[in-house]
Design an enzyme around this catalytic site. Structure first.
Site, short mmCIF file in Angstrom:
data_model
loop_
_atom_site.label_atom_id
_atom_site.label_comp_id
_atom_site.label_asym_id
_atom_site.label_seq_id
_atom_site.Cartn_x
_atom_site.Cartn_y
_atom_site.Cartn_z
N ASP A 107 1.00 -1.29 0.06
CA ASP A 107 -0.02 -0.14 -0.06
C ASP A 107 0.71 1.08 -0.15
OD1 ASP A 107 -1.73 2.05 0.32
OD2 ASP A 107 -2.89 1.08 1.93
N LYS A 121 5.59 7.00 -12.52
CA LYS A 121 5.24 7.34 -13.87
C LYS A 121 3.56 7.28 -14.07
CE LYS A 121 6.23 6.05 -18.75
NZ LYS A 121 6.74 5.26 -19.75
N HIS A 125 -1.30 12.21 -11.31
CA HIS A 125 -2.69 13.05 -12.03
C HIS A 125 -3.77 12.40 -11.87
CE1 HIS A 125 -1.46 10.18 -15.08
NE2 HIS A 125 -2.71 10.16 -15.42
#
Length: 206
Positions: A107, A121, A125
């Protein structure tokens, strides 16, 4: 094409955004399709009460190699409104833990194994600012200081004023928002390298 000209750069940015919107448009429906194919709704219904991620993972017809993705699927389904997150009693949690000795899921909001570098990566967002700060704090705990060679490498979308246009200050706001998020996570130094189109490389230190 001369990428040094603002007009061409803006056209390239808009073209990449248009293509990515079409490519990733399926993401909204794919997690739901995956959950149905795995039989997750039926498994939870038969369980008769809220399930922990470990309980759900053990009940699914998947191998341990794919088990870490169950947590990601759960988060997406919650954010999409298909699942809700419920609290369970301490007794139920202890019972679930005792049944989950074969596999311990990771987690990112709890802990990240120690490392020299952490690479993220196309992740941030997908989360709100508070959740990004939580993840970045765990990244900071996992790496050494800048003097000892540690850093977090983020590959994600960051727009600046040149990408948005000379009369648009939204890009500068975005850059300040990135700096504020990193600062709240405990980092005091970062470098943003604007790559082609939507992609940016952010190197973060403390």
């Amino acid at each position: 094409m001369d990428l040094g000209r603002n007009g061409d750069a803006n056209e390239l940015l808009q073209a990449q955004a248009h293509i990515l919107n079409r490519i990733f448009n399926f993401i909204n429906s794919m997690p739901l399709k995956c959950a149905i194919q795995l039989g997750i709704p039926d498994i939870i219904h038969k369980h008769g009460k809220p399930m922990t991620v470990d309980e759900l993972t053990n009940a699914l017809p998947i191998g341990n190699a794919k088990a870490p993705f169950v947590y990601c699927l759960k988060r997406i389904l919650i954010r999409s409104g298909f699942f809700i997150e419920a609290k369970i009693s301490q007794h139920d949690e202890e019972e679930a833990n005792n049944k989950s000795l074969a596999f311990v899921g990771g987690d990112i909001f709890v802990a990240i194994p120690p490392a020299g570098d952490v690479i993220m990566k196309w992740m941030l967002h997908d989360w709100n600012d508070e959740e990004c700060v939580q993840m970045l704090r765990k990244c900071k705990e996992a790496i050494p200081s800048k003097e000892n060679g540690g850093k977090v490498i983020i590959i994600d979308m960051v727009l600046n004023d040149q990408q948005k246009g000379a009369d648009d200050h939204e890009g500068n706001k975005e850059m300040r928002r990135v700096g504020k998020t990193l600062s709240e996570a405990g980092f005091n130094d970062y470098k943003i390298t604007l790559v082609l189109g939507l992609r940016s490389l952010i190197e973060v230190y403390y």
